[in-house]
Enzyme design. Structure first.
Site, short mmCIF file in Angstrom:
data_model
loop_
_atom_site.label_atom_id
_atom_site.label_comp_id
_atom_site.label_asym_id
_atom_site.label_seq_id
_atom_site.Cartn_x
_atom_site.Cartn_y
_atom_site.Cartn_z
N HIS A 76 0.84 -1.20 0.00
CA HIS A 76 0.00 0.00 0.00
C HIS A 76 0.87 1.24 0.00
O HIS A 76 1.59 1.52 0.96
CB HIS A 76 -0.92 0.02 1.22
CG HIS A 76 -1.97 1.10 1.15
ND1 HIS A 76 -2.97 1.10 0.21
CD2 HIS A 76 -2.16 2.22 1.90
CE1 HIS A 76 -3.74 2.17 0.38
NE2 HIS A 76 -3.27 2.87 1.39
N HIS A 78 0.99 5.53 -1.41
CA HIS A 78 0.59 6.75 -2.12
C HIS A 78 1.89 7.51 -2.34
O HIS A 78 2.38 8.20 -1.44
CB HIS A 78 -0.38 7.60 -1.29
CG HIS A 78 -1.62 6.88 -0.85
ND1 HIS A 78 -2.63 6.53 -1.73
CD2 HIS A 78 -2.03 6.47 0.37
CE1 HIS A 78 -3.60 5.93 -1.05
NE2 HIS A 78 -3.26 5.87 0.22
N ARG A 99 -5.16 15.51 6.29
CA ARG A 99 -5.68 15.37 4.93
C ARG A 99 -5.71 16.71 4.20
O ARG A 99 -5.48 16.78 2.98
CB ARG A 99 -7.08 14.75 4.96
CG ARG A 99 -7.60 14.36 3.60
CD ARG A 99 -8.96 13.71 3.66
NE ARG A 99 -10.00 14.64 4.03
CZ ARG A 99 -11.30 14.43 3.80
NH1 ARG A 99 -11.69 13.31 3.23
NH2 ARG A 99 -12.19 15.32 4.18
N TYR A 138 -5.03 7.60 -7.12
CA TYR A 138 -6.31 8.27 -7.35
C TYR A 138 -6.18 9.70 -7.89
O TYR A 138 -7.20 10.36 -8.11
CB TYR A 138 -7.16 8.28 -6.06
CG TYR A 138 -6.50 8.88 -4.84
CD1 TYR A 138 -6.47 10.25 -4.64
CD2 TYR A 138 -5.94 8.07 -3.87
CE1 TYR A 138 -5.89 10.80 -3.51
CE2 TYR A 138 -5.35 8.60 -2.74
CZ TYR A 138 -5.33 9.97 -2.56
OH TYR A 138 -4.74 10.51 -1.44
N HIS A 220 -11.72 3.63 -3.25
CA HIS A 220 -11.01 4.45 -2.27
C HIS A 220 -11.53 4.18 -0.87
O HIS A 220 -10.75 3.93 0.07
CB HIS A 220 -11.11 5.94 -2.58
CG HIS A 220 -10.39 6.79 -1.57
ND1 HIS A 220 -10.98 7.20 -0.39
CD2 HIS A 220 -9.11 7.24 -1.53
CE1 HIS A 220 -10.09 7.88 0.32
NE2 HIS A 220 -8.95 7.93 -0.35
N HIS A 284 -5.93 -1.16 6.25
CA HIS A 284 -6.07 -0.68 7.63
C HIS A 284 -6.98 -1.58 8.45
O HIS A 284 -6.56 -2.16 9.44
CB HIS A 284 -6.54 0.78 7.70
CG HIS A 284 -5.67 1.74 6.97
ND1 HIS A 284 -4.34 1.89 7.26
CD2 HIS A 284 -5.93 2.60 5.94
CE1 HIS A 284 -3.81 2.79 6.45
NE2 HIS A 284 -4.76 3.23 5.63
N ASP A 335 2.23 3.08 3.02
CA ASP A 335 1.14 4.03 2.94
C ASP A 335 1.61 5.46 2.71
O ASP A 335 1.97 5.84 1.60
CB ASP A 335 0.27 3.91 4.20
CG ASP A 335 -1.06 4.64 4.10
OD1 ASP A 335 -1.33 5.23 3.03
OD2 ASP A 335 -1.83 4.62 5.06
#
Length: 462
Positions: A76, A78, A99, A138, A220, A284, A335
């Site tokens: 995983h 990003h 975020r 994404y 997502h 998660h 992640d």
């Protein structure tokens, strides 16, 4: 077909460490795939033979001193979150305030800047012994949602970045359609959205697998894909036998909103719409009910734990032991890349459980390495990776047993040393498809990884 021989001073073979192992590998084609770009059946880039009890290096063999394990699978990632490292540590906050900072970085990405950043990040992964990354992708379109001339320009940039960094990638192209239950995407999220799951499927169907790249899918989250769109994403993955990943119950706020909107938990909602199953991995899986755990385990749905991110974002500790007992295979990911170190992820999963339970020894070192290797690769659609055996992909990494962290270790306890003492800094060699990508701690394709990271991060931080 060209062959090469590696002599491994010590090798982890899944259940134990063997001294003196000789691997014969095929090295035809590129460093990350077959010469023709095919993905299945080719003997190129694979282990053709393994011999134990080889006390000295055979003539002409490449010598790998230390402990060699299968290449690590980062299930995983990003990639652009790497630009947030350290900058989000000022002050307090929650996942939701973090975020907001992440959105600002995402707005600055272009196909060119994302390629440069991902190339550097994937090179950092290779230096950490990672040979395959699951990129949960994404950021599809331009800011504001306009499509690039090539609608998959961002995904193609990631695929090419992995090729230039010398590792394999499973591009988990992600459906991201809404801001929350019944909410349209916010301005930051417009570049993530294809509008509908059918439009997402049409775009992602144009992506082509190649030797180093597998194409998978992702939901997502249940807040970002409306319930009536979930089945379309699951159907696309099922028709292609592709891996399907989903962020699941990372935050209690998401659970509460799902219960309010649908009268059931996110796990139950995904089960109702055919998303769960052996090709699916929940990422998660932190805040689950007993029923959720039974559903995930009973369906064979995997669990990807990302302990360094989960602790960095104050998410909580997921019920990994209970999930595994219920039948959910475990994998590991870095992640948000607070650190890139799969050995630390494996160690943290066990140590987190010790803190919660106040007992030790929830997983053996062999089990933790399996999560970081074979089970991680399987979750990314590469069941032929993650093992040192004839027929497997010739992807492996060597960990030093003579560093300041590992010196004095008993070689027969190499698995314990790797998980509970070593770090990414102890990775000496990384081999992908039978070719050195990292040799003696230096990347062979990206000359100065630190400089590449600094330059590419500066370009996207704004």
């Amino acid at each position: 077909m060209p062959l090469n021989t590696y002599w491994l001073e010590h090798a982890w073979l899944g259940t134990h460490v063997e001294p003196g192992v000789a691997l014969t590998v095929s090295t035809g084609g590129s460093a990350t795939g077959a010469a023709d770009g095919s993905t299945g059946g080719s003997a190129e880039g694979r282990i053709t033979a393994l011999r134990t009890g080889v006390d000295a290096p055979p003539p002409g063999a490449e010598v790998l001193r230390g402990l060699t394990v299968p290449g690590l699978a980062n299930a995983h990632s990003h990639a652009f979150h790497r630009a947030l490292r350290s900058t989000v540590q000022v002050g307090s906050g929650t996942f939701w305030t973090w975020r907001d900072v992440m959105y600002k970085v995402a707005q600055n990405l272009t196909p060119d800047t994302y390629f440069a950043l991902a190339r550097a990040v994937y090179a950092e992964m290779a230096l950490a012994g990672i040979t395959n990354v699951g990129e949960f992708h994404y950021v599809h379109h331009a800011p504001g949602g306009a499509r690039y001339a090539d609608p998959n320009a961002m995904g193609e940039a990631l695929i090419e970045a992995a090729a230039e960094a010398g590792i394999r990638i499973t591009l988990l192209d992600t459906a991201y359609l809404s801001a929350g239950f019944g909410e349209a995407p916010n301005p930051h999220q417009l570049r993530f959205s294809d509008g509908t799951a059918d439009a997402w499927a049409e775009r992602v169907s144009a992506l082509t697998p190649r030797g180093h790249a597998t194409i998978g899918a992702a939901v997502h989250s249940v807040r970002a894909v409306p319930a009536d769109q979930l089945a379309a994403v699951a159907r696309w993955a099922e028709e292609r036998g592709a891996p399907l990943h989903v962020h699941l119950s990372e935050q209690t706020a998401e659970n509460d909103a799902c219960l309010a909107a649908h009268g059931r938990t996110p796990t139950q909602l995904l089960a109702d719409h055919g998303v769960l199953g052996p090709r699916t991995t929940g990422v998660h899986n932190t805040h689950l009910t007993d029923t959720d755990i039974a559903i995930l385990g009973g369906s064979g749905t995997g669990t990807c734990m990302c302990p360094t991110t989960e602790r960095d974002l104050a998410d909580g500790i997921g019920p990994a032991t209970r999930l595994q007992r219920a039948g959910s295979p475990l994998s590991l990911g870095s992640d948000s890349h607070a650190v890139i170190d799969l050995l630390e992820e494996a160690r943290a999963m066990e140590l987190n459980e010790r803190l919660r339970s106040r007992t030790r020894g929830h997983w053996t070192a062999n089990a933790l390495l399996t999560a970081a290797t074979a089970d991680g690769h399987a979750s990314l659609g590469r069941p032929d990776a993650g093992r040192l055996e004839a027929g497997a992909l010739a992807d492996f990494t060597t960990i030093a047993l003579d560093s300041v962290r590992t010196a004095g270790a008993l070689p027969r306890l190499g698995a314990e040393t790797a998980v509970f003492a070593a770090t990414a800094a102890d990775v000496r060699h990384t081999v992908v498809a039978g070719r050195h990508i990292v040799r003696d701690g230096a990347h062979t394709l990206v000359g100065d990884v630190a400089a590449a990271l600094a330059e590419s991060i500066a370009a996207v931080r704004g």
